[in-house]
Design a protein around this motif. Structure first.
Motif, PDB file in Angstrom:
ATOM      1  N   SER A 283       0.845  -1.194   0.000  1.00  0.00           N
ATOM      2  CA  SER A 283       0.000   0.000   0.000  1.00  0.00           C
ATOM      3  C   SER A 283       0.879   1.243   0.000  1.00  0.00           C
ATOM      4  O   SER A 283       1.953   1.257   0.606  1.00  0.00           O
ATOM      5  N   SER A 284       0.386   2.303  -0.662  1.00  0.00           N
ATOM      6  CA  SER A 284       1.139   3.556  -0.701  1.00  0.00           C
ATOM      7  C   SER A 284       0.200   4.704  -1.045  1.00  0.00           C
ATOM      8  O   SER A 284      -0.773   4.528  -1.793  1.00  0.00           O
ATOM      9  N   ASN A 285       0.512   5.878  -0.488  1.00  0.00           N
ATOM     10  CA  ASN A 285      -0.282   7.072  -0.806  1.00  0.00           C
ATOM     11  C   ASN A 285       0.461   7.993  -1.767  1.00  0.00           C
ATOM     12  O   ASN A 285       0.232   9.202  -1.795  1.00  0.00           O
ATOM     13  N   ARG A 286       1.353   7.437  -2.567  1.00  0.00           N
ATOM     14  CA  ARG A 286       2.187   8.246  -3.463  1.00  0.00           C
ATOM     15  C   ARG A 286       1.399   8.886  -4.602  1.00  0.00           C
ATOM     16  O   ARG A 286       1.933   9.744  -5.316  1.00  0.00           O
ATOM     17  N   ASP A 287       0.144   8.479  -4.789  1.00  0.00           N
ATOM     18  CA  ASP A 287      -0.641   9.016  -5.909  1.00  0.00           C
ATOM     19  C   ASP A 287      -1.864   9.782  -5.417  1.00  0.00           C
ATOM     20  O   ASP A 287      -2.906   9.793  -6.071  1.00  0.00           O
ATOM     21  N   GLY A 288      -1.765  10.377  -4.242  1.00  0.00           N
ATOM     22  CA  GLY A 288      -2.856  11.209  -3.743  1.00  0.00           C
ATOM     23  C   GLY A 288      -3.751  10.494  -2.760  1.00  0.00           C
ATOM     24  O   GLY A 288      -4.072  11.023  -1.697  1.00  0.00           O
ATOM     25  N   THR A 289      -4.222   9.296  -3.102  1.00  0.00           N
ATOM     26  CA  THR A 289      -4.980   8.467  -2.171  1.00  0.00           C
ATOM     27  C   THR A 289      -4.148   7.231  -1.852  1.00  0.00           C
ATOM     28  O   THR A 289      -3.135   6.956  -2.501  1.00  0.00           O
ATOM     29  N   VAL A 290      -4.596   6.482  -0.841  1.00  0.00           N
ATOM     30  CA  VAL A 290      -3.898   5.241  -0.518  1.00  0.00           C
ATOM     31  C   VAL A 290      -4.360   4.170  -1.495  1.00  0.00           C
ATOM     32  O   VAL A 290      -5.557   3.895  -1.617  1.00  0.00           O
ATOM     33  N   ASP A 291      -3.415   3.578  -2.198  1.00  0.00           N
ATOM     34  CA  ASP A 291      -3.729   2.574  -3.211  1.00  0.00           C
ATOM     35  C   ASP A 291      -2.904   1.314  -2.969  1.00  0.00           C
ATOM     36  O   ASP A 291      -1.911   1.316  -2.238  1.00  0.00           O
ATOM     37  N   ILE A 292      -3.338   0.250  -3.621  1.00  0.00           N
ATOM     38  CA  ILE A 292      -2.622  -1.024  -3.550  1.00  0.00           C
ATOM     39  C   ILE A 292      -1.833  -1.204  -4.842  1.00  0.00           C
ATOM     40  O   ILE A 292      -2.385  -1.083  -5.940  1.00  0.00           O
ATOM     41  N   TYR A 293      -0.543  -1.488  -4.692  1.00  0.00           N
ATOM     42  CA  TYR A 293       0.362  -1.655  -5.824  1.00  0.00           C
ATOM     43  C   TYR A 293       0.820  -3.106  -5.924  1.00  0.00           C
ATOM     44  O   TYR A 293       0.967  -3.805  -4.916  1.00  0.00           O
ATOM     45  N   HIS A 294       1.038  -3.513  -7.153  1.00  0.00           N
ATOM     46  CA  HIS A 294       1.584  -4.842  -7.432  1.00  0.00           C
ATOM     47  C   HIS A 294       3.062  -4.667  -7.771  1.00  0.00           C
ATOM     48  O   HIS A 294       3.418  -3.782  -8.546  1.00  0.00           O
ATOM     49  N   PHE A 295       3.941  -5.503  -7.183  1.00  0.00           N
ATOM     50  CA  PHE A 295       5.360  -5.396  -7.522  1.00  0.00           C
ATOM     51  C   PHE A 295       5.880  -6.728  -8.050  1.00  0.00           C
ATOM     52  O   PHE A 295       5.400  -7.805  -7.692  1.00  0.00           O
ATOM     53  N   TYR A 296       6.871  -6.631  -8.930  1.00  0.00           N
ATOM     54  CA  TYR A 296       7.614  -7.777  -9.443  1.00  0.00           C
ATOM     55  C   TYR A 296       9.086  -7.567  -9.103  1.00  0.00           C
ATOM     56  O   TYR A 296       9.587  -6.438  -9.151  1.00  0.00           O
ATOM     57  N   THR A 297       9.774  -8.647  -8.791  1.00  0.00           N
ATOM     58  CA  THR A 297      11.198  -8.559  -8.475  1.00  0.00           C
ATOM     59  C   THR A 297      12.019  -8.796  -9.736  1.00  0.00           C
ATOM     60  O   THR A 297      11.866  -9.829 -10.400  1.00  0.00           O
ATOM     61  N   LEU A 298      12.879  -7.834 -10.061  1.00  0.00           N
ATOM     62  CA  LEU A 298      13.789  -8.003 -11.193  1.00  0.00           C
ATOM     63  C   LEU A 298      14.997  -8.843 -10.788  1.00  0.00           C
ATOM     64  O   LEU A 298      15.319  -9.848 -11.416  1.00  0.00           O
ATOM     65  N   ILE A 299      15.680  -8.404  -9.748  1.00  0.00           N
ATOM     66  CA  ILE A 299      16.805  -9.144  -9.172  1.00  0.00           C
ATOM     67  C   ILE A 299      16.561  -9.220  -7.675  1.00  0.00           C
ATOM     68  O   ILE A 299      16.368  -8.186  -7.026  1.00  0.00           O
ATOM     69  N   PRO A 300      16.514 -10.426  -7.099  1.00  0.00           N
ATOM     70  CA  PRO A 300      16.164 -10.551  -5.676  1.00  0.00           C
ATOM     71  C   PRO A 300      17.046  -9.691  -4.782  1.00  0.00           C
ATOM     72  O   PRO A 300      18.269  -9.685  -4.919  1.00  0.00           O
ATOM     73  N   GLN A 301      16.406  -8.964  -3.899  1.00  0.00           N
ATOM     74  CA  GLN A 301      17.146  -8.190  -2.910  1.00  0.00           C
ATOM     75  C   GLN A 301      17.685  -9.148  -1.852  1.00  0.00           C
ATOM     76  O   GLN A 301      16.971 -10.025  -1.374  1.00  0.00           O
ATOM     77  N   VAL A 302      18.948  -8.991  -1.499  1.00  0.00           N
ATOM     78  CA  VAL A 302      19.577  -9.890  -0.526  1.00  0.00           C
ATOM     79  C   VAL A 302      19.307  -9.348   0.872  1.00  0.00           C
ATOM     80  O   VAL A 302      19.857  -8.330   1.277  1.00  0.00           O
TER      81      VAL A 302
END
Length: 716
Positions: A283-302
């Motif tokens: 969840s993030s409010n980076r676009d004015g309201t609180v929204d749900i974002y989908h993420f994909y991993t490009l390179i796994p964070q260690v």
């Protein structure tokens, strides 16, 4: 930049054009069901879709969960259609909906129990409901006949502070949540409650490693027990950021910041992900309201950054020194099952690699090389550390192509699915082997992350390791660094203190001595009894021969002598070898017969020095009388035993004189025992004179050892 650096970098770009300069670990997109008008946050996986909290179509006049007055929140559900598009969210359940704030929520692994946050009092009218006292609590409900039934409050709720954002661990044994309990570290803290079989335990604060003076909330726990949460007190890119932690033993590791663009300069929270974090939602409010974002991993964070342990195969082996030997006549010989041997009480041995190795320590004669005593036999199980492993140079030059490999990773019971590299300079790569060029000098932390699958359960998890690599722009500095590094690595440890070595003791003289062993001279072993054999009859009459049936084999052993230290048996060992007993050896034999064990303890407690037992030639001292009184007690305790009182002298004086003195002294002791009530047919007085020395007669301290009294149980 010099020519060599430029060429190295160009070669690396040609080899890895898709990775060089790569900074983003994730790509994100706002879900299609998130609106610009309402707030949607804290998704959780539910069957084929997502359940989340939202203020869709809410009454904007009343809100008790935030200060923005955007309306009360209820729990909604959405799933994808056959074409993969998200459907319009619907109310999750009318049975658990209230006029107040419902959610966030969490589910049991079978999706038959829901835990969710809502206001404590939901039966009052909105106007009469005072926000200051209508705190948030955690409630739960079970699914019956496709309906959520019998909503119940958790016993840990409190009307004086909030409990919210619950999350149930996948095994159902721990419930994590946030609370502004005034006894915490700051605003909202994270807590955990354990399932005790029929109730939830009192909450426990997760402690200062996780909780700060700010706010920590929105926990998520994956199948590996790794914890994700949101915090505005750990620093980061903005207000609330998402962090990762896990238990190391009983302690949480320092939280690790999730890379952008998952985290941003805005509020980011409420993350969920698959076991390997290949994709998920937040969840993030980076676009004015609180929204749900989908993420994909490009390179796994260690995330797992344990410091790499270096496997060691060279060790110090050292004798304990508890068994004293005459190093002028005897020496220590170490023998290893890899075919090598070393001489000395302290040696260094290098094994070829991990494996099971036999280690023997023998005491042998210096001149002849004959075996005197098997002192130690161990099996060493030498293993590599169970860890990911970065096989790479420890240092390099700017512009140099360095090779990195993860193939030496040792994680038995797991299949490695993926290798992810973070070179510490903003570049990353995938694969079990890779190359990297550092354009600038400095010390870099290289991280290797592995995705694993359990062979036994199929469970997916991640782990990782880190190693520092130092890069130089000056060749001479690199050479000097390598010298210092090699010098530090030459400091070896004793094999007993190395955590990668497991020691299995097959035989140890020291262990036998701790169990009450004495040193005996074994003449030979035989599958058949040979008590009357002519070979045995060659043994001088001054030695008493004992036949012992071995409990761990079908062999019979034939012994002479009975001493408390090894060197005291060495003269008898040499004499037996001269008589033709080629297999003679000194052994530490554990006493099992109760009378012998008691006599052993008596000999250890009381000095058997003849100098302490006689005032002059034949008069008993008080020390001797006390010792002999204990002998009386021993013989009364075991009325079936017979005892030999043997007295010895040194070689000073004539042989016949020494023999006479020792016999008269033995008679004196036996007569005292008879006067104390011990029958004479149970006692033998034997004067050996100088015929059985236990030490050389060159020096007074050795001659004093030879002047002794020996008490022996006699077998008929």
């Amino acid at each position: 930049m010099n020519k060599r650096i430029v060429i190295g970098i160009l070669l690396y770009i040609l080899i890895h054009p898709h990775i060089f300069g790569q900074e983003e670990t994730y790509i994100i997109e706002k879900t299609s069901f998130s609106s610009d008008k309402y707030d949607e946050y804290c998704p959780v996986f539910y069957r084929e879709g997502l359940v989340f909290s939202a203020n869709i179509s809410a009454n904007p006049l009343f809100n008790y969960s935030n200060s923005s007055n955007r309306g009360v929140f209820n729990i909604f559900y959405t799933e994808k259609d056959f074409e993969g598009n998200w459907l319009k969210p619907e109310l999750f359940s009318k049975e658990i909906k209230t006029r107040y704030n419902d959610g966030p929520c969490a589910f049991s692994s079978g999706f038959d129990t829901i835990y969710f946050s809502r206001n404590l009092y939901v039966d009052r009218t909105l106007k009469n409901n005072a926000p200051a006292r209508n705190k948030l609590g955690i409630f739960y409900s079970t699914l019956k006949n496709n309906e959520w039934d019998n909503v119940r409050a958790m016993r840990i709720n409190n009307e004086w502070y909030n409990l919210t954002s619950p999350y149930l661990s996948p095994d159902g044994k721990k419930l994590y949540f946030a609370s502004d309990n005034p006894d915490g570290h700051g605003g909202l803290d994270l807590y955990v409650s354990d399932w005790k079989g029929n109730y939830w335990s009192n909450p426990v604060n997760l402690g200062p490693v996780i909780n700060t003076e700010g706010n920590e909330a929105y926990p998520f726990v994956n199948q590996a027990g790794e914890l994700f949460f949101s915090s505005d007190g750990h620093g980061g890119l903005g207000a609330k950021d998402i962090f990762f932690t896990r238990l190391s033993g009983d302690e949480w590791i320092s939280p690790i910041h999730i890379d952008s663009p998952v985290n941003s300069a805005y509020d980011d929270f409420g993350i969920i992900a698959d076991p390997l974090m290949k994709e998920g939602y937040f969840s993030s409010n980076r676009d004015g309201t609180v929204d749900i974002y989908h993420f994909y991993t490009l390179i796994p964070q260690v995330f797992h950054r344990s410091i790499q342990k270096e496997n060691q195969y060279c060790f110090v082996f050292e004798d304990s020194g508890s068994v004293v030997i005459d190093t002028n006549a005897l020496k220590y010989v170490w023998a290893f099952s890899d075919g090598k041997s070393e001489t000395g009480s302290r040696i260094i041995h290098c094994f070829p690699g991990p494996g099971d190795y036999e280690v023997r320590l023998d005491i042998v004669e210096k001149e002849s090389g004959r075996l005197v005593c098997h002192k130690l036999r161990n099996i060493i199980h030498l293993k590599n550390f169970e860890q990911p492993y970065i096989d790479s140079p420890d240092c390099g030059m700017t512009g140099e192509i360095l090779q990195f490999s993860g193939l030496e990773s040792y994680l038995p019971g797991y299949e490695i699915l993926n290798y992810a590299w973070d070179f510490g300079d903003g570049t990353k790569d995938l694969g079990f082997n890779t190359n990297h060029v550092y354009p600038k000098s400095g010390e870099y932390e290289v991280n290797l992350g592995l995705e694993l699958k359990s062979d036994s359960t199929g469970k997916l998890m991640r782990t990782g390791i880190s190693k520092n690599v130092k890069i130089f722009s000056n060749l001479q500095q690199k050479i000097e660094y390598e010298k210092r590094l090699n010098s530090a690595e030459s400091v070896l440890v004793d094999v007993l203190s190395y955590p990668g070595a497991k020691l299995e003791t097959v035989f140890s003289v020291e262990e036998n001595l701790r169990q009450g062993a004495v040193f005996r001279v074994e003449l030979l072993t035989s599958e058949n009894r040979i008590s009357n054999n002519r070979v045995i009859r060659n043994v001088p009459s001054k030695y008493m021969i004992d036949e012992v049936a071995n409990s761990d084999s079908t062999l019979y052993s034939y012994f002479v002598e009975w001493q408390l230290d090894l060197m005291a048996t060495y003269p008898a060992y040499k004499e037996m070898h001269q008589l033709g007993f080629d297999d003679v050896v000194i052994k530490a034999v554990v006493l099992t017969d109760p009378p012998e064990k008691d006599l052993y303890n008596l000999r250890k407690i009381y000095s058997t020095s003849a100098d302490r037992c006689f005032n002059n030639t034949y008069v008993l001292t008080s020390h001797a009388l006390i010792m002999l009184d204990q002998v009386v007690n021993l013989m009364n305790r075991y009325p079936e035993i017979k005892l030999e009182v043997g007295v010895h002298t040194d070689s000073s004086g004539a042989d016949e004189s020494n023999l006479g003195v020792s016999q008269r002294r033995a008679d004196t002791m036996v007569n005292y025992l008879i006067n104390r009530g011990i029958r004479s047919n149970r006692l033998y007085a034997v004067g050996y004179g100088e015929t059985k020395p236990i030490a050389p007669n060159y020096f007074e301290h050795d001659r004093k050892r030879n002047r002794r009294v020996e008490l022996r149980i006699v077998n008929d």
